[in-house]
Design a protein around this motif. Sequence first.
Motif, PDB file in Angstrom:
ATOM      1  N   GLU A   1      37.742  59.334  42.850  1.00 21.30           N
ATOM      2  CA  GLU A   1      39.151  58.965  42.675  1.00 21.30           C
ATOM      3  C   GLU A   1      39.944  60.044  41.944  1.00 21.30           C
ATOM      4  O   GLU A   1      41.139  60.214  42.170  1.00 21.30           O
TER       5      GLU A   1
ATOM      6  N   HIS B   1      35.623  65.767  46.671  1.00 21.93           N
ATOM      7  CA  HIS B   1      36.428  65.444  47.840  1.00 21.93           C
ATOM      8  C   HIS B   1      35.511  65.255  49.033  1.00 21.93           C
ATOM      9  O   HIS B   1      34.790  66.171  49.428  1.00 21.93           O
TER      10      HIS B   1
ATOM     11  N   TYR C   1      39.022  57.317  50.193  1.00 25.16           N
ATOM     12  CA  TYR C   1      39.280  58.685  49.721  1.00 25.16           C
ATOM     13  C   TYR C   1      38.728  59.790  50.619  1.00 25.16           C
ATOM     14  O   TYR C   1      38.996  60.971  50.362  1.00 25.16           O
TER      15      TYR C   1
END
Lengths: 99, 517
Positions: free
Chosen positions: B159, B164, B202
């Motif tokens: 988060e 990533h 995400y």
Amino acid sequence: MEIKKAASAGTLESSDAQITVEPNKKGINLSIESTVINQYGKQIEKVVLETLERLDVKNATVSVIDKGALDCTLKARVECAVYRSNDIHDNLPWDGAIK
Amino acid sequence: MKNAVGRDIPEKILKETKKEVFKGTYVKDNYEYKKGAPKIRTLSDPTRSKLVKDIHEALVKCGIKDGMTISFHHHFREGDYVVNMVMEEIHKMGIKDITISASSLGKANDPIVPYIEDGTITCIHSSGVRGKIGEAISNGKLKKLAIMRSHGGRVRAVETGEVHIDIAFIGAPTCDDYGNMRAVGGKSDCGVLSYAMVDAEYADKVVAITDCLVPFPNIPASISMVNVDYVCVVDEIGNPQKIATGAAKPTTDVRKLMMADYCTKFVINTPYFKEGFSYQTGVGGASIASTISLGKVMEERGIHMGLGLGGITTPMCDLLERGLCEKIVDTQDFDLGAIESIKNNPKHIEISASEYANPFNKGAYVNKLDFVILASLEVDVNFNCNVVVGSDGVITGAQGGHPDTAAGAKCTIIIAPLLQGRIPVICSNVTTVTTPGETVDVVITDYGVAINPKRKDLIEAMKGVDLPFKTIEELRDIAYKMAGAPDPVEFEDRVVGIIEARDGSIIDVVRKIKSRT
């Protein structure tokens, strides 16, 4: 004591050790396999050699397959294997050679 | 540089990872940050399908390339096929330098070890690893540092944007052609998909992998179609027998039962044992036995649990059925009883791993825990726990929710035998610190119970309670007297992995084990 023939004591259960003794011409020939070799390898070697010395075993091939046995267990298994190799099953020298 | 648990973190590692040393469990309270965000490719043409014919096509459409980060969840536990299937295809395509970001990896994933050795996989982020992957990392086979994070720590890392995810592969027991995923109703049910929720939100690309395509709409969905790019149907996502085993038989090991009784006695004598208390246990035999014995006292005294949290097993669901527990809030199901319960009982609710344990959201469930009952491979005289690295120095376990729940709960109890085989569990120094001692309140062993001296309130509450209280040093001394003090395991200088605290700082490092001849 003399190692007269191959004999073993103990199991491969967790917290036990299987000890095998065989006749050897000259000296003690010791091999150790252990699940705790990195933390207790030296300790296991010391206890087994001390026990053999106490039993006055000078010549033997000894193999230890240890599954995390405590010192008391290791001693008992060595003593048992040595006496079995001499076919001595009764009148064991408790509090003498066997501690 | 020494951190707050006294571990020396090499400068080189701090520089390389741009991380700080661990300074304490709650130092990042009130911390402000802006969240990371994924790159989205829209779907507004209703004639376009999300279905792909196989994993290869999914990878191509997602633009797989060298150096990417690929994520997985571990809800299929030791029955998982998804990680191996995807990595086999990536390997076949000749892609290199992949980072795996998994919520955890188990022995089921042993087949990926050759891909570590040949450079397909060069980095692993996980809650922990077992089996051959652990051996490979501890022997220095992984090119980059392995990073071990707690369940809450992993959500934080994603988060905040520290990690990533390029492509998330999410195994789903059922899924429709638009990507609505559920954890029940298929042939490989796992109950919940909590750990995969952050990946879905995400990751740049999200691929649902299922072996049970169901009619649209597959709702209520654990993971919504709005976050899913592609849907891939395969023959089997896992081995159902290993995903959900029958309920473990209650332990008959008298040592564990005795520790469970000690634990229950401790719990009921704390001020937190009152109507509406909240509670979590791990899945060890003694922990489960303590849930069963606590249930008896709850029934006798008419005290109800307001919240049962965490990884769920059948004994917890039994409390719900008997009306002794008001709500179960669930992030992982460990047996068929737990899966049946979440399917059928409306008071048994699925949450995300962020809701469960993320230290960087606006408050997670773990913060509301009264009790957590945990196990540990080692506990030292400073109450530090090690749940990742075996006493022989090889990585063999996982942080899971251990540091998260310990940090959150008012009363953190560790149940552990004094000796595991010959290895003293209570020791002078844990091999690796994975949960800081400042968050551990009580250690229950078969030879006595030690309370952390800083918990003067608990020491006070236990006055007159008939339990074999000892200091943690006394417990260590008994262990060393029986087993002998262990020789320290020998490591090489090279650091092969870092243990992250919940806030992303470094609580310890794992070094390469010395080659043994």
